[in-house]
Design a protein around this motif. Structure first.
Motif, short mmCIF file in Angstrom:
data_model
loop_
_atom_site.label_atom_id
_atom_site.label_comp_id
_atom_site.label_asym_id
_atom_site.label_seq_id
_atom_site.Cartn_x
_atom_site.Cartn_y
_atom_site.Cartn_z
N GLU A 35 12.94 -45.91 -1.01
CA GLU A 35 13.82 -44.78 -1.28
C GLU A 35 13.27 -44.05 -2.49
OE1 GLU A 35 17.26 -47.01 -3.94
OE2 GLU A 35 17.66 -46.54 -1.84
N THR A 36 13.48 -42.76 -2.50
CA THR A 36 12.97 -41.97 -3.61
C THR A 36 14.11 -41.65 -4.56
OG1 THR A 36 13.34 -39.92 -2.41
CG2 THR A 36 11.17 -40.91 -2.21
N HIS A 37 13.76 -41.43 -5.80
CA HIS A 37 14.74 -41.05 -6.80
C HIS A 37 14.07 -40.07 -7.75
CE1 HIS A 37 12.72 -44.03 -9.35
NE2 HIS A 37 12.78 -44.81 -8.29
N PRO A 38 14.84 -39.18 -8.35
CA PRO A 38 14.24 -38.18 -9.24
C PRO A 38 13.62 -38.82 -10.47
CG PRO A 38 16.64 -38.02 -9.27
CD PRO A 38 16.28 -39.02 -8.23
N THR A 39 12.53 -38.25 -10.90
CA THR A 39 11.88 -38.71 -12.12
C THR A 39 11.78 -37.54 -13.09
OG1 THR A 39 9.71 -38.20 -11.20
CG2 THR A 39 10.49 -40.45 -10.94
N GLN A 40 11.69 -37.85 -14.35
CA GLN A 40 11.61 -36.82 -15.38
C GLN A 40 10.21 -36.20 -15.36
OE1 GLN A 40 14.21 -35.87 -17.14
NE2 GLN A 40 13.02 -34.25 -18.08
N SER A 41 10.16 -34.90 -15.30
CA SER A 41 8.89 -34.19 -15.28
C SER A 41 8.35 -34.04 -16.70
CB SER A 41 9.07 -32.81 -14.66
OG SER A 41 7.86 -32.10 -14.70
N THR A 42 7.04 -33.95 -16.80
CA THR A 42 6.42 -33.73 -18.10
C THR A 42 6.11 -32.26 -18.34
OG1 THR A 42 4.23 -34.11 -17.16
CG2 THR A 42 5.39 -36.01 -18.09
N LYS A 43 6.33 -31.41 -17.30
CA LYS A 43 6.05 -29.99 -17.42
C LYS A 43 7.32 -29.19 -17.12
CE LYS A 43 1.30 -30.38 -15.94
NZ LYS A 43 0.28 -29.89 -15.03
N SER A 44 7.40 -28.03 -17.70
CA SER A 44 8.54 -27.15 -17.41
C SER A 44 8.27 -26.40 -16.11
CB SER A 44 8.75 -26.16 -18.55
OG SER A 44 7.69 -25.23 -18.58
N ARG A 45 9.32 -25.80 -15.56
CA ARG A 45 9.17 -25.02 -14.33
C ARG A 45 8.20 -23.86 -14.55
NH1 ARG A 45 11.45 -24.23 -9.49
NH2 ARG A 45 11.61 -22.11 -8.70
N ALA A 46 8.27 -23.22 -15.70
CA ALA A 46 7.39 -22.09 -16.00
C ALA A 46 5.92 -22.51 -16.02
CB ALA A 46 7.77 -21.47 -17.33
N GLU A 47 5.63 -23.71 -16.55
CA GLU A 47 4.26 -24.21 -16.56
C GLU A 47 3.75 -24.47 -15.14
OE1 GLU A 47 3.95 -26.63 -20.77
OE2 GLU A 47 4.96 -27.60 -19.08
N VAL A 48 4.61 -25.03 -14.30
CA VAL A 48 4.23 -25.32 -12.93
C VAL A 48 3.97 -24.03 -12.17
CG1 VAL A 48 5.01 -26.31 -10.74
CG2 VAL A 48 5.41 -27.54 -12.87
N VAL A 49 4.85 -23.04 -12.34
CA VAL A 49 4.67 -21.75 -11.66
C VAL A 49 3.40 -21.07 -12.15
CG1 VAL A 49 5.68 -19.44 -11.38
CG2 VAL A 49 7.12 -21.46 -11.18
N ALA A 50 3.11 -21.15 -13.44
CA ALA A 50 1.89 -20.56 -13.98
C ALA A 50 0.65 -21.22 -13.39
CB ALA A 50 1.88 -20.67 -15.50
N GLU A 51 0.66 -22.54 -13.26
CA GLU A 51 -0.47 -23.26 -12.66
C GLU A 51 -0.64 -22.88 -11.20
OE1 GLU A 51 -0.27 -27.46 -13.18
OE2 GLU A 51 -0.28 -27.33 -15.36
N LEU A 52 0.48 -22.73 -10.48
CA LEU A 52 0.43 -22.33 -9.08
C LEU A 52 -0.19 -20.95 -8.94
CD1 LEU A 52 1.18 -22.66 -6.07
CD2 LEU A 52 3.41 -21.69 -6.64
N LYS A 53 0.27 -20.00 -9.74
CA LYS A 53 -0.27 -18.64 -9.69
C LYS A 53 -1.76 -18.63 -10.03
CE LYS A 53 3.50 -16.24 -8.91
NZ LYS A 53 3.73 -15.66 -7.62
N ALA A 54 -2.17 -19.41 -11.02
CA ALA A 54 -3.58 -19.47 -11.40
C ALA A 54 -4.42 -20.03 -10.26
CB ALA A 54 -3.75 -20.31 -12.66
N ALA A 55 -3.93 -21.06 -9.58
CA ALA A 55 -4.66 -21.65 -8.46
C ALA A 55 -4.74 -20.67 -7.29
CB ALA A 55 -4.00 -22.96 -8.03
N GLN A 56 -3.66 -19.94 -7.04
CA GLN A 56 -3.68 -18.95 -5.97
C GLN A 56 -4.64 -17.81 -6.29
OE1 GLN A 56 0.51 -18.04 -5.65
NE2 GLN A 56 0.82 -19.55 -4.01
N ASP A 57 -4.64 -17.36 -7.54
CA ASP A 57 -5.55 -16.28 -7.94
C ASP A 57 -7.01 -16.72 -7.87
OD1 ASP A 57 -3.37 -14.67 -8.36
OD2 ASP A 57 -3.32 -14.96 -10.55
#
Length: 110
Positions: A35-57
């Motif tokens: 079973e899965t359970h939520p874990t605490q992230s080490t990055k903020s949502r803004a950091e994840v979105v920025a990394e996604l945009k950089a990878a797409q670009d």
């Protein structure tokens, strides 16, 4: 299984079990086995979105994982009668292959 194999398997399992400690998965005795359970992230949502945009670009990943539109649709060159005649004239081996590939509604007696 020899005793060496049992000891080796136990040792390998004991080393790999801590790797699952913080990945959001707990092994349990149910239908799925975990079973899965939520874990605490080490990055903020803004950091994840920025990394996604950089990878797409950079072209490392696609902008979207939706199906792309077909480039060109062309009408069939065969008439309905020609298609039906082709289906009725296939061999038993070809029909069995279609049955194995696409399931019972596309194979024999359909």
């Amino acid at each position: 299984m020899t005793s060496k194999a049992v000891i080796l398997a136990t040792f390998a399992l004991s080393l790999s079990a801590p790797a699952f400690a913080s990945n959001g998965t707990t092994f349990v005795n149910n239908e799925i086995g975990w079973e899965t359970h939520p874990t605490q992230s080490t990055k903020s949502r803004a950091e994840v979105v920025a990394e996604l945009k950089a990878a797409q670009d950079a072209g490392a990943i696609a902008d979207s994982y939706e199906f792309s539109a077909p480039t060109k649709v062309s009408p069939s060159k065969l008439s309905r009668e020609q298609v039906q005649r082709g289906v009725t004239e296939i061999s038993d081996a070809e029909r069995d292959a279609v049955h194995r590939m696409y399931g019972p509604q596309h194979g024999r007696d359909s």
